[in-house]
Motif scaffolding. Structure first.
Motif, PDB file in Angstrom:
ATOM      1  N   LEU A   1      53.039  52.026  24.597  1.00  0.00           N
ATOM      2  CA  LEU A   1      52.486  51.318  25.749  1.00  0.00           C
ATOM      3  C   LEU A   1      53.494  50.312  26.278  1.00  0.00           C
TER       4      LEU A   1
ATOM      5  N   LEU B   1      55.381  50.254  29.952  1.00  0.00           N
ATOM      6  CA  LEU B   1      55.131  49.120  30.842  1.00  0.00           C
ATOM      7  C   LEU B   1      56.425  48.441  31.292  1.00  0.00           C
TER       8      LEU B   1
ATOM      9  N   ALA C   1      49.451  53.165  30.370  1.00  0.00           N
ATOM     10  CA  ALA C   1      50.482  52.308  30.972  1.00  0.00           C
ATOM     11  C   ALA C   1      50.651  52.636  32.451  1.00  0.00           C
TER      12      ALA C   1
END
Length: 144
Positions: A10, A14, A58
Motif C-alpha cells: 500500500l 501511494l 492505493a
C-alpha cells in the motif's frame, strides 16, 4: 500476504501521488484498522481479504486524493471502510434477531401443539378412561 506485506505494498503504491505525511496517515489508519479487526476476533487473512488488493486500494485512495484534495480524500476512503464495517455489524444483528424470532416461533408452535393435545385428551378422557379400565379388567380375567 500478511499485514506487513499488505501495508508495504500500500505504501509503495501511494508513493506515486502522495506526500510522505499523507502516506504515513493512510498506512497508520489501515494498520490500526487491521489490528482492531483482529482484536475483535477476525482472522488477519480474512481482514486483508476484505480490504482487497493493496494496489487497487492505493489506486482508489490516489484517485480520490486527486479529485478531492488530501484531507478530504483520506477521510472519504476511511469513512467508506467504517460504513462497510457498520453494515457488517448490521448483518450480524439481523441474523441474531432472526435466530431469536425462530426460537420464539418454535416455542409458540410447541405450546399450541401441547395445548391442542391437552384439550383433546381432556375432551376424550371421560370416554377413554372407562374403556381402558374395561379392557384392563378383561385382559386380567382372560389370563386367569
Amino acid at each position: 500476504m500478511d499485514r506487513i506485506e499488505f501495508l508495504e505494498a500500500l505504501s509503495e503504491k501511494l508513493k506515486e501521488g502522495m506526500s510522505d505525511h499523507d502516506i504515513s496517515e493512510q498506512v497508520n489508519y489501515y494498520s490500526n484498522y487491521i489490528e482492531d479487526e483482529v482484536r475483535g476476533g477476525k482472522p488477519e487473512a480474512r481482514v486483508l481479504d476484505e480490504l482487497g488488493n493493496p494496489t487497487l486500494l492505493a489506486r482508489t485512495i490516489l484517485d480520490t486524493h486527486e479529485q478531492m484534495g488530501a484531507d478530504t480524500a483520506a477521510e472519504n476512503v476511511q469513512q467508506n471502510h467504517k460504513s462497510s464495517q457498520q453494515r457488517g455489524w448490521s448483518i450480524k444483528t439481523d441474523r441474531s434477531w432472526g435466530c431469536i424470532a425462530a426460537a420464539v416461533i418454535i416455542v409458540l408452535v410447541l405450546g399450541i401443539a401441547l395445548w391442542l393435545v391437552g384439550s383433546i385428551f381432556r375432551f376424550l378422557s371421560p370416554i377413554l378412561v372407562p374403556v381402558l379400565i374395561v379392557l384392563l379388567i378383561t385382559a386380567i380375567v382372560k389370563k386367569r
